[in-house]
Structures are given as structure tokens and as C-alpha cells.
Design a protein around this motif. Sequence first.
Motif, PDB file in Angstrom:
ATOM      1  N   LEU A 127       0.831  -1.213   0.000  1.00 44.32           N
ATOM      2  CA  LEU A 127       0.000   0.000   0.000  1.00 44.32           C
ATOM      3  C   LEU A 127       0.865   1.262   0.000  1.00 44.32           C
ATOM      4  N   LYS A 170     -18.225   3.943   0.848  1.00 44.67           N
ATOM      5  CA  LYS A 170     -16.903   3.642   1.417  1.00 44.67           C
ATOM      6  C   LYS A 170     -16.516   4.662   2.482  1.00 44.67           C
ATOM      7  N   ASP A 173     -14.562   3.253   5.330  1.00 46.29           N
ATOM      8  CA  ASP A 173     -13.187   2.922   4.920  1.00 46.29           C
ATOM      9  C   ASP A 173     -12.322   4.175   4.958  1.00 46.29           C
ATOM     10  N   GLY A 243      -7.312   6.222  -2.428  1.00 44.53           N
ATOM     11  CA  GLY A 243      -6.238   5.388  -1.878  1.00 44.53           C
ATOM     12  C   GLY A 243      -6.399   5.242  -0.372  1.00 44.53           C
ATOM     13  N   CYS A 245      -9.182   5.123   1.145  1.00 49.09           N
ATOM     14  CA  CYS A 245     -10.250   4.116   1.313  1.00 49.09           C
ATOM     15  C   CYS A 245      -9.663   2.705   1.243  1.00 49.09           C
ATOM     16  N   LEU A 246      -8.703   2.486   0.323  1.00 51.24           N
ATOM     17  CA  LEU A 246      -8.092   1.151   0.198  1.00 51.24           C
ATOM     18  C   LEU A 246      -7.377   0.776   1.496  1.00 51.24           C
ATOM     19  N   TYR A 250      -8.406  -2.237   4.127  1.00 53.33           N
ATOM     20  CA  TYR A 250      -7.460  -3.282   4.549  1.00 53.33           C
ATOM     21  C   TYR A 250      -7.385  -3.348   6.075  1.00 53.33           C
ATOM     22  N   ASN A 257      -7.664  -5.504  -0.947  1.00 52.25           N
ATOM     23  CA  ASN A 257      -8.583  -5.447  -2.083  1.00 52.25           C
ATOM     24  C   ASN A 257      -8.281  -4.194  -2.894  1.00 52.25           C
ATOM     25  N   TRP A 258      -7.679  -4.380  -4.048  1.00 54.30           N
ATOM     26  CA  TRP A 258      -7.242  -3.230  -4.857  1.00 54.30           C
ATOM     27  C   TRP A 258      -8.328  -2.755  -5.820  1.00 54.30           C
ATOM     28  N   GLU A 259      -9.561  -3.103  -5.548  1.00 50.88           N
ATOM     29  CA  GLU A 259     -10.623  -2.634  -6.437  1.00 50.88           C
ATOM     30  C   GLU A 259     -10.841  -1.137  -6.284  1.00 50.88           C
ATOM     31  N   ARG A 260     -10.928  -0.469  -7.389  1.00 49.91           N
ATOM     32  CA  ARG A 260     -11.140   0.980  -7.365  1.00 49.91           C
ATOM     33  C   ARG A 260     -12.321   1.334  -8.234  1.00 49.91           C
TER      34      ARG A 260
END
Lengths: 449, 389
Positions: A127, A170, A173, A243, A245-246, A250, A257-260
Motif C-alpha cells: 500500500l 466507502k 473505509d 487510496g 479508502c483502500l 485493509y 482489495n485493490w478494487e477501485r
Amino acid sequence: MKVFKTKRGLNIPLSGIASEKITTASLPKLWALTEANWQGLQPKILVHEGDVVFVGTPLVTDKKNGIVVGTSAVSGVVKEIRRGERRKLLAVIIEPDGKREQVADLPTLSVNASPEATAKALCQTGLGLLFHRRPYDICIDGTRIPRDIFVSCFNLMPLAADFDFVIKGKEHDFETGIRILKNIAPVHLGIRPTQTNAEWISEEDADINIFDGPNPSGNVGVQIHHIAPTGKNDEVWTIDPAGVCLIGAYALTGKLNWERTIAVAGDKVTEPSYLRILAGSPISEILANIPLKETEDVRIIDGNPLTGTHTDVDAFTALRTTEVCAIAEGHNKHEVLGWILPRFKDFSVSRSYFSWLQKSKAKSLDCRIKGGKRQMIMSGEYDRVLPMDVLGEFLIKAIITGDIDKQEALGIYEVAPEDFAVAEFVDSSKLELQRVIREGLDILRKENE
Amino acid sequence: MIKELFDKLRPHFSEGGKLSCFHSVYEGFESFALVSNETSKTGANIHDCIDSKRIMSVVVIALLPALLFGMYNIGYQNALVAGKLAETSWFSLWLYGCLVMLPKIIVSYLVGLGIEFTVAQWRKEEINEGYLVTGLLIPMILPVGTPLWMLALAVAFSVIFAKEIFGGTGMNIFNPALVARAFLFFSYPTKMSGNEVWLAKDAIANWGYALPNGTTMATPLGELAAKTQPDTSICDMVVGLIPGSVGETSVIAILIGAVILLWTGIASWKTMLSVFVGGGLTAWLFNIGGLDTVVAQTPWYEHLLLGGFCFGAVFMATDPVTSARTESGKYFYGFFIGVLAILIRVLNPGYPEGMMLAILFMNMFAPLIDYIVVDRNIKRRQKRTLSNQ
């Protein structure tokens, strides 16, 4: 909350803005970690072709310090390690197995960890590649704890993804992500006036600043300049809000989860809208979900038309990609005596063209430079669209002439190429300002490190 | 069709072609006729359609009212001295002026562009558009009596020594049009001032009237310098039916040009306004200062209307290349041009007009003004860095 009103800048109304509709893409047939993800780092490959990898398996690391790693976002087999001239590492391409199994021993992120532990965990999970550092606007190397972390929650560049839409669902997140970042250093959020009452903003966790002004007031560099400018010996980190949020996701789930949600925009796209897709997917997968209107004379851009890079169907998106745009290339246009025409349909800041008659109407621009490269003739062009106390023209000249002392004195450590994107757009001398700034920053980094 | 024509010609002008020595000329004409379809390779993918061709052509358009009026004024002054003003139509007056001016403009462009094309070819660069403006300005700021050979010489001197040796358009320190004028002013003073040079004296075919050698016509500023009070009314000064360099006489025509330049944002209002403020203030100080000369006692507003003041403020001082390039520097740059122009007019008995020298002088100081402004920015940054530590 502090309010910063900026007057300088320019909003460019391009047609093909993504509408608020999301399509979800299936897992791509190929996935890659490309060189766009390790900007400024010397990569060292950690896998071989044919190796089996899982989500979180380190693929490349920083040769110099070995702290930051780039990890896989999928589980599968390393299909190709693509190299360019002089064996320069270009990409690690993986064929996913569709299972998305994660490695067992990934470090976790917790809200109360120390700055060092949090930074280390971010670097080890991959990350860390979401962060850029200022000065120099390159990837972090993980050797220093930053002075501050800056997040700009809006982007006014033409066709850029709207974070207010991307964050929907999100919010938690994002809040968690900010709390994680707060462990490392004070977090500064730059928001626009319409975001003041957004539920995902918490003054307890971050310093909130409102930026009210035209593009590029959403650039994190402009915001840093107004809040706490960077000097030669500082290090601050920047990250895009999606980013965050990612990172938050995690920390909450323990799953990488690298879904964007990226915007697929531009007037050459059939239905400009949003697409939920794994970061690092091939452009072809994106265009399979949201097709182009035509394939001839189209430029596909990873990013927005002002700061993005020219890419093509076979390429892969970067982990930081927030939008992919497709606009006309313009190779086939042959305008007769265009420089003397009124050009009602084109866009210009100059009133010498008549586009000011339809100022707010969305325009369809192609990639032609529309003029010859010249010496700097007009003065003050850059300063009109650069909302910083930086004398753009003199800084550019200092870089071109290689005068390092002058560059430092004029504030090169406070700028990034993207801050000069609007200036490059309006420049009547058609100079490649973003390239000049990038080269200047690279030379200074070599001198200083 | 135009594209096909250029495509057909391209091989001849490309490297190895028979006409490759004219490659820059070919490229110049091609980019003139067709907008380049070169697309961006790096950085911003999209660009504004403003380019230096557009900028220069707008300046040329802004100059046209002053040029067209200047042509009319040439015919008007000629007929006035011949005593045949009443029986000559306005169109004949204008046409005569046009016929007088056309050869000058053609010579200026031929010589200037000839040198520019040669240098561009030699440097393997694209042709710059800058001379389109300079080439028109030079005949407009010279007295109508300037011979063509002198004009050609001045153009060649200024393009080579004021522009190309510094690196071409965008790199010059001094305004090339004013250097051309200064070159003639110091080399051939009798042809650039005095009372004989402000009249076109030869008839051209059926137009205009032949005037005997020795016919004189003084400009209002010339009369002031000669310590006589001119009988020019404010109205004449504004309309411009007075002797003077071709383009400088009509305030109305210059004002139209100024509006075009300011509306399109090509000229800086800061520079333009400051020139008038500096000039007006200095002239007013002389008015109240008690200096007992005719020129010092000329009302401040007349100073601004006379001679090349307006033309210089609108078209010369605002040249972005040779003026101060910082925004706050433009105020000082313009202000001191105004101050110096009036100082020269009032205190230097040798030169009736001071605008040319004032602008050239401030061209020289523009980098110093910028240096001070840039230095303030640098000091501000240093101070902030120190306070952060």
C-alpha cells in the motif's frame, strides 16, 4: 476549518464527463504492476516467470533501501517480466487464477500503532506505493517518517473522477484510513466548499482546510503550498482520497482489495461513467466494459487530459489511476488558416478567439498543440493560472538554464509537474512545462541524495 | 486541396530535396496555411488554441486603424500644403497616402522577413511571427519623408543587431522597431526630425500634389521645442490631422487599437496605464513647477496627446518581450517610461520627442526591475523557511 480562496486558475469544460453510474468489471484475464507505480525508485525484481504468487506477494522492491515493495493484487502465475532498453524493468504481468488467495503473513494495520510500525506495515503490504512524497513528487522510500500527510479530496482537472461519487458506500473505509494515517503524521484534508458538511469528514482526526477557487486548487501541491510549504529538507506524503479508502478497507478487513472505482470519460467513450475494477487491469478490460465510439484517431489517457499519460489498449492502469479518458487525437484535422478564424467551437482563455461567447458550454478538444513551439513571448501567462506564490516563468527559465541555486530560491521544492498542467495548457509558446519541472526535480534529487 | 499541394511539395523541401535550403520558408508557409496537426507527446494532452501566430495577427489588426488613418493623413497634409484640400475627395487623399505607404511596408517586410527566413534556415528553426508586427511598426513610426533605402538599412540593422544576435523573437532586449528608428535618428538626424520630413512631396500618377523642395511643415512638438506655441487644437490632436510620424497622430485610431489589445488580453493594462500616469504626473509637475518654457507650460493632457506618446504607450511599451515580465514590475516599468518621455521633451532642447528614447532606456532597465521583484519573492521564501525552522 480554514478557508483559502484562490483566484488564479482555469476550469476547462470538456465534454464527456462521467455520469453517476457504476458498472462492475469481472476479474481481468491479466494483471500487471507497471513502472508507473515505482516512479523515482530503482526497482529490484523479486519473482521469476512461472512463479506462483498470491495477493500480497512482493513482486518488486526498492533496490536502494528495500523497504517499499510492490505486491500482487491477484493470485496466479507470473506470466511475463517485461523489460525495455538496457533491461529496464517495465512491468510484471500476472495471469490470475481467479481465486484471489492472500498470503498468510501480511502485517496488519491498527489504529493505535506507532508511526514507524504503521509506515512499515504500509510499505510491506504494497500500500506504500499509493503514497508520493514532496518535494520531488515521487514514490516514498519508507526511510523517513513524514512531517505531514496531505490528502486533497477533490480534483478540478477536466474529466477527473468526482470523489464525492467515488466515496459513496466507502465512507467508513475513508474514516478508518485517515485514522491509520494519523498514526504516522498529522493529516491535512483539502476539501472544496460543497464538501464542508460531508459525513466522512472528521475534524478530530485531521486538519480540514477548504479551498475555494478554480482548477488547480484541487491539486494537493497547491494545498500544501498554502498550508505548510515544503522545503529542501522536508518530507511530506501525499495520497489520493480513494487510496485512503483502500488503506481503511485493509485495516478493517485484513484483506488486500485493490478494487477501485475509476471514471471512464471523454467524448470518444460511448457512455462516460464509472467502472469498479481492479487497479492494474489492462486498458482493454476497461474498454470491454465501457467501449469506445471509434478506434481510429483516438488517444487513450491514463489519468485526465491535463496531467495523464498517453497509453494504449495493450497497457495496464497504474495503482493510483483514478480515471481513464479517451479523446480525439486530431492527427486527421487540417484546419486552413485556423489561426485567423474566430473558432467559436474551440476553447481558449484568450478573448482573441470567440469561444468566450459560449464560456460554460462543454468543449470537445483534441490533442493537437495548435501552434509552433516558441521562446517565451507573452509574460504572466503562467502566473494567471498558478495559485501559488511562485513565479512560474522565472522558475521554468531557471530550470531550462540549469541554475540550481535559483531553482531552489524560486521554490522548486514546492511544486510538482501537475501544478504546471494548466499553465502548459494556456501557454502560447507551447512549451512542455510539466516535462521541464519533472527534469528539474529529478536533477535536484540526484544532487541532494 | 491545400494539404495535397503541401504534401506534394514537401519532398522537394525536405532534407536531400532540391530545395532543401528553403525548408524554413516551406515550413513557414505551411504552418501559415494549415494549422499544424502535431499532437502533444508529453505533459498536457490538450492545449489552448492561442499561439504566437494569433497573438501577432491580433496586434497587426490593432495597428490597422492607426495605419489606415495615417495613410489618410499623409494625403491630407499633402493637399493642405498644396492648398487643394477642398477640391480633393477623402478617398483620393487616402489612396495617395496608401500609395506612399505601400512601398515602405513592402520594403520593410521584404528586407526583414528575408533576413528572418535566412537566419531560421541557418539555425534550422521554425520561422517566428514576431516580425509581422515589427515590420509594420517600423514604417509607421518613421516620418513619411524617410527614403526607402534608409528604411531598408534600418530594418536590416535592427533585425540583425537588435533581434537575431540575441537569439530571435522572445530573446531580444530592445524593441526592434524602436532600434530601427533610433538607428536612423542618430545616423541621419536631418531626415528624422526638423520641419522638412513630415510631408510627402511627390505626386504618384494622378494622385497627390507635387510640392517644391524646401516646403516645410512643423509638428506641434517641433514647434514647442522651437519655443513657439502651436496653433493645434485639442480636437486636432485627438483626431490626428496634424503632421507627425505616420501612425502616431490619431489618438482615436490608437485608442481603437488599445481597446483591441486590452480586450484580448495581449497587452498589459498595467504597463499601458502606468505610462500615462507617469507621463501625466511629470507633465503636471512641470506645469506647476514654475519652469518658464513653452514646453514645460504645455498642459499635461496635451503632452499625453501629442507626438508618439499614445502610440508608444499602447504599441511599444506593452511589447511583452522587452517590457518587465513580472506583474508588479510592469507598473514601475510603465511609470518610468512616462516620466522619462516627458523629462526628455521638457529638459532636452535637442530632442522634441522623448518617447523612443524613454522606451529604449527602460527596455534596458526592465531586467533590473524584474530582478528586484523576483528577489522580493526569494526573500519572502527565505524568511518563511527560517521561521519554520
